[in-house]
Scaffold this motif. Structure first.
Motif: not given
Length: 667
Positions: A150-169
């Motif tokens: 399904t379509a979704l937005t993984c925004h900042h702290s939705d990411h599991f890895s702390a390496h990615h929390i600055q991203l919005t995807c």
């Protein structure tokens, strides 16, 4: 769970939130919304994949050879998706987003992003060849989309890895015509507002583009079948094409797009759910619509707008239908008269509107006793048009003689055109010579670059055209000829007339009718021409090399200032220099890759080379030498960077004369 020291308070809070959420959800099932999707993914990351949120997951890239395998498997999709991916990038690039298209395993097989942010793309993993599977990257838009479908937005702290929390995807799935996951379309940014609601429009945009790609793939995959397009609105059915159903001549349904499968289920026609391995259930269009198959097949003739209303059998809902019919024969144009002799003309174009108008006019003129003037930029195929006119006419069994008025030396052009008697001038052949005009008797004389013919010869040519006879140099009696003249020019002859450099009366003799060829950059059938010329060159070489999707994407994106002639040369070059049995983007001439939006479908190495300011092609000596120096002559590292195999690097080093320093010293 072991942890490593973290750099920011924000990251520590992020880890605490994940651990609390996972602990809280052990006794209950997360809600069926986006928050629940994220919570389920966090739990999978810990319980199933053994990931640790305190250990930032660095970007992981597959080797170049593996990336090519993934691109090969997605080749049919990449060719279709190119236009949609580039359109999406143009919409989101001003907001500093990048666009990724991954395959069903989460490997990025296409990428578009600003070259100025190249290093940041590579560091974060928003780049070609990166692995965004959930089992490696943790909760992220691509990996979680693959798992949840399904379509979704993984925004900042939705990411599991702390390496990615600055991203919005934001990602959306692309399904094949049977509901199997085909790819994931993603847009990502490094900087965005903190509120997740800021990405609402991004989610709708990605979902819309994913649906466009999915439907374009469907239409290509089932282009040989009847495709029924349905919508609840008559006005939008031909534009929106919301529900797509592919069917056989007897009405048997063989496939449907995602919306079409939902429609069939809604009306009691069960189909496999997305992801199931069961085959498509062979329902008939009569099971859905209250009408006969013959009525559906007759839709194009039913009304002026080619639309017909139907009730659905189960719910009696009104749906408006239009029909896309399969082509009667590839490359044929229904607007041309039905005549097998027209094949040479039909082969010049597929569905470009300007070319089809030109070819329809050419078909009507091909047997008329009038001369034709073909106009167009250099390299647009004027001689091809002249030969096709000849080969489709009643003169096809007679000679076709081509003369380039710009290439022939002025001192020789008169004798070459008109011929000469023995000994008629110093240097004349002892037995005389039959001129090219006489050689064309009964057939077609093609005068290329007529605007460059010297004025004094224009006068003699005018007499030949007016009297249909030619007087060789030194002869006392003219020779009767039966000529059909096709002249071509890239120049404005009217301007030359005003400048006194071209005879006006000759212009009107030549211009009995005119045909204008559009430049390649304006043609809608570039893909057809690329495939056609590539096949011709393959046949001439006796080879069976294929053109991979990334190379096709680069060729379609290039503006072709040299038109068809430049395309022919570029494909010839690629076939001559490619390794193995396929042409990839790195085998194309440098100018065909340079200047794209970024580097769609290119290998990591080609994209990396643009960042260092060197050529976009790994065949270039300077580029390869720099890559070898950068990696201290570690061929394996260079192969990974350029997306090539080690044997290929060694072959190209040998071909380009590049010798490692240690061998130079030994010598």
């Amino acid at each position: 769970m072991s942890t490593t020291p973290l750099t920011t308070h924000h990251q520590r809070q992020h880890i605490d939130t994940i651990l609390r959420t996972v602990a809280d959800t052990e006794a209950r099932t997360p809600a069926q919304n986006e928050a629940g999707i994220i919570a389920r993914s966090w739990r999978r990351c810990i319980d199933r994949y053994g990931l640790d949120p305190a250990r930032p997951t660095p970007a992981r890239y597959v080797p170049g050879a593996t990336l090519r395998e993934h691109q090969d498997q997605a080749d049919a999709l990449l060719q279709v998706a190119r236009a949609g991916v580039e359109q999406l990038y143009r919409q989101v690039a001003p907001l500093s987003y990048v666009v990724l298209l991954t395959d069903a395993r989460g490997i990025a097989v296409q990428f578009l992003g600003a070259k100025s942010d190249q290093r940041e793309h590579q560091r974060t993993g928003l780049y070609l060849g990166s692995d965004w599977s959930e089992s490696h990257a943790g909760t992220c838009a691509v990996g979680t989309c693959i798992h949840e479908r399904t379509a979704l937005t993984c925004h900042h702290s939705d990411h599991f890895s702390a390496h990615h929390i600055q991203l919005t995807c934001t990602a959306a799935p692309v399904f094949d015509p049977h509901g199997q996951l085909l790819a994931v379309l993603d847009i990502s940014a490094y900087r965005s507002p903190s509120a997740k609601e800021s990405q609402t429009f991004a989610l709708q945009l990605v979902k819309t583009t994913a649906r466009m790609i999915e439907d374009a793939y469907f239409l290509q995959r089932y282009g040989d079948r009847h495709i029924v397009c349905l919508d609840r609105s008559r006005e939008f059915v031909q534009i929106n094409r919301r529900y797509l159903l592919a069917m056989e001549e007897d009405g048997t349904l063989v496939a449907a797009n995602t919306a079409g499968r939902k429609l069939l289920r809604h009306h009691g026609l069960p189909l496999p759910e997305a992801g199931e391995a069961r085959p498509f259930q062979a329902w008939n269009i009569r099971d859905l619509l209250d009408g006969e198959v013959s009525e559906v097949l007759a839709i194009p003739q039913h009304s002026d707008d080619r639309v017909q209303a139907f009730h659905t059998r189960r719910h009696r809902e009104i749906h408006f239908a239009t029909l896309i019919e399969p082509p009667r024969r590839p490359g044929a144009n229904r607007s041309l008269p039905r005549d097998s002799s027209l094949a040479p003309l039909e082969a010049l174009a597929e569905d470009d509107p300007s070319m089809r108008d030109t070819l329809t006019r050419a078909a009507r003129l091909r047997n008329e006793p009038i001369n034709i003037l073909v106009m167009g930029e250099t390299g647009t195929g004027k001689e091809r048009m002249a030969r096709a006119l000849h080969d489709s006419s009643r003169r096809r069994d007679k000679p076709f003689v081509a003369i380039n008025c710009a290439a022939m030396p002025e001192s020789l052009i008169e004798s070459e055109l008109f011929g000469h008697e023995p000994g008629s001038f110093t240097g004349a052949r002892s037995k005389g010579m039959k001129g090219l005009i006489v050689q064309a008797d009964g057939g077609t004389l093609f005068l290329d670059e007529i605007g460059d013919m010297p004025l004094q010869l224009q006068t003699r040519l005018l007499r030949v055209l007016a009297e249909q006879e030619v007087l060789p140099i030194g002869a006392s009696r003219p020779i009767k000829v039966d000529l059909r003249v096709v002249a071509a020019t890239h120049r404005d002859l009217r301007e030359l007339i005003q400048a006194g450099r071209f005879r006006e009366d000759l212009f009107y003799r030549l211009n009995g009718a005119s045909l204008r060829l559009p430049p390649l950059r304006e043609r809608a059938d570039k893909g057809y021409l690329i495939r056609q010329i590539f096949a011709e060159l393959n046949e001439q070489r006796g080879s069976r090399v294929r053109l991979r999707g990334d190379a096709m994407s680069a060729l379609l994106a290039y503006p072709w200032p040299g038109n068809i002639r430049e395309l022919h040369n570029a494909l010839h070059y690629a076939l001559a220099t490619c390794d193995g049995d396929e042409v990839v983007v790195g085998d194309l001439p440098e100018e065909c890759v340079h200047g794209q939006l970024a580097h769609p479908g290119a290998s990591q190495g080609q994209a990396l080379s643009t960042a260092t300011g060197s050529s976009a092609r790994p065949l270039h000596q300077d580029l390869l030498y720099r890559a070898l120096c950068r990696h201290q002559w570690n061929v394996s590292a260079v192969a990974r960077e350029l997306g090539l195999s080690r044997p290929t690097i060694y072959r190209r080093m040998k071909r380009l004369g590049i010798v490692p320093p240690n061998q130079q010293m030994a010598d």
